[in-house]
Design a protein around this motif. Sequence first.
Motif, mmCIF file in Angstrom:
data_model
loop_
_atom_site.group_PDB
_atom_site.id
_atom_site.type_symbol
_atom_site.label_atom_id
_atom_site.label_comp_id
_atom_site.label_asym_id
_atom_site.label_seq_id
_atom_site.Cartn_x
_atom_site.Cartn_y
_atom_site.Cartn_z
ATOM 1 N N GLY A 80 29.072 -1.100 -3.092
ATOM 2 C CA GLY A 80 29.683 -1.564 -4.333
ATOM 3 C C GLY A 80 30.789 -0.642 -4.782
ATOM 4 N N LEU A 81 31.728 -1.207 -5.534
ATOM 5 C CA LEU A 81 32.785 -0.432 -6.174
ATOM 6 C C LEU A 81 32.992 -1.017 -7.569
ATOM 7 N N ALA A 82 32.649 -0.234 -8.572
ATOM 8 C CA ALA A 82 32.875 -0.631 -9.963
ATOM 9 C C ALA A 82 34.034 0.182 -10.501
ATOM 10 N N ILE A 83 34.969 -0.487 -11.192
ATOM 11 C CA ILE A 83 36.118 0.222 -11.738
ATOM 12 C C ILE A 83 36.300 -0.137 -13.211
ATOM 13 N N ARG A 84 36.772 0.820 -13.963
ATOM 14 C CA ARG A 84 37.226 0.591 -15.334
ATOM 15 C C ARG A 84 38.696 0.920 -15.385
ATOM 16 N N VAL A 85 39.498 -0.096 -15.675
ATOM 17 C CA VAL A 85 40.939 0.073 -15.787
ATOM 18 C C VAL A 85 41.348 -0.532 -17.126
ATOM 19 N N GLY A 86 41.678 0.328 -18.080
ATOM 20 C CA GLY A 86 41.969 -0.147 -19.422
ATOM 21 C C GLY A 86 40.771 -0.842 -20.035
ATOM 22 N N ASP A 87 40.969 -2.079 -20.506
ATOM 23 C CA ASP A 87 39.903 -2.860 -21.124
ATOM 24 C C ASP A 87 39.145 -3.713 -20.125
ATOM 25 N N LEU A 88 39.393 -3.524 -18.844
ATOM 26 C CA LEU A 88 38.779 -4.347 -17.805
ATOM 27 C C LEU A 88 37.752 -3.562 -17.009
ATOM 28 N N ASP A 89 36.521 -4.072 -16.947
ATOM 29 C CA ASP A 89 35.512 -3.577 -16.020
ATOM 30 C C ASP A 89 35.386 -4.589 -14.891
ATOM 31 N N LEU A 90 35.473 -4.122 -13.660
ATOM 32 C CA LEU A 90 35.350 -4.995 -12.500
ATOM 33 C C LEU A 90 34.263 -4.411 -11.599
ATOM 34 N N VAL A 91 33.195 -5.176 -11.403
ATOM 35 C CA VAL A 91 32.058 -4.731 -10.598
ATOM 36 C C VAL A 91 32.048 -5.558 -9.325
ATOM 37 N N THR A 92 32.271 -4.911 -8.188
ATOM 38 C CA THR A 92 32.506 -5.632 -6.935
ATOM 39 C C THR A 92 31.535 -5.166 -5.850
ATOM 40 N N PHE A 93 31.394 -6.020 -4.813
ATOM 41 C CA PHE A 93 30.484 -5.770 -3.697
ATOM 42 C C PHE A 93 31.173 -6.128 -2.390
ATOM 43 N N THR A 94 30.628 -5.627 -1.281
ATOM 44 C CA THR A 94 31.214 -5.946 0.009
ATOM 45 C C THR A 94 30.866 -7.355 0.483
#
Length: 290
Positions: free
Chosen positions: A84-98
């Motif tokens: 998994g790769l979770a990122i916080r960029v500004g007001d956006l949280d994006l939680v991703t998987f392979t």
Amino acid sequence: MNSKTQDTGAHLVEQLAAATDAAPAQRLLHARGTWARGAFTPSPQAADLSTASVLALPLTPVTARFSTTLGGSGGHDGDPGDQGLAIRVGDLDLVTFTLPVFFVRTGAHLVEFLRATRSDDPAAVPAFLRDHPEAATALGFAKEARPVTSFTGVTYHAVHTFGLTDRAGATRWVRLSLRPLHPLPSLEPQQALALPHDYLTQDLAARLPAGFELTAHLPDPADELHDPTRLWTGAETVPLGTLTLTGLQEPPTETPFDPLRLPVGVVAPQDQLSKDRSAAYEAARGRRAA
């Protein structure tokens, strides 16, 4: 978050904790992880698709967490599973998987899935699939998956569908992915298991800086827009920008990730699983803190 949603999240977390045997202070899923920092630079096309500030500003700082699924603190990075790769960029949280799709459509079904896959009964998974045939696609991808060489060399998918709203107020539904600028080949299972149990974490500092392209995948008219268990057949993608991770960092003290933390210009997913995940993330944070 209203009290009904909080109660739903707390109940779901209790069931997930029981299904995974997670210790009270441990993350329920993707327990083993490491943090990184970096920045996001939008593409020239991004501002035409959405008014979100992160797609308009020249540069936005990023906090990221790489992780591996299941196994708890004693798992091995070469074991079957996804990253998994979770990122916080500004007001956006994006939680991703392979994996490009998810196993289930609701939080309750996720509990059933975990119980089945962790059961000693060989009939448990076939029984689950009879009741939930939609899980077969993700299970097929998981079965074919090989251990990865590095966290930085694989593609990560946000399995939900997000709406991008432009300046005219029109919304386009897309699926978002983070694609490595420098993909790396996978390992054979015996190669990976011969490495230290946390080889992905140990190796990460030497792999940074590393870049990913954030892409918006557009659907074909026949694609199921809001079913996270279904693959899309549409081939068209639009680059939204570049994520560059420059170094490791300690776990931040800011509010943890929420899959539904979204800026103006990005519309929340419509599927039930996204709502259940958001409620469970909130309840799980309270469980760890307690």
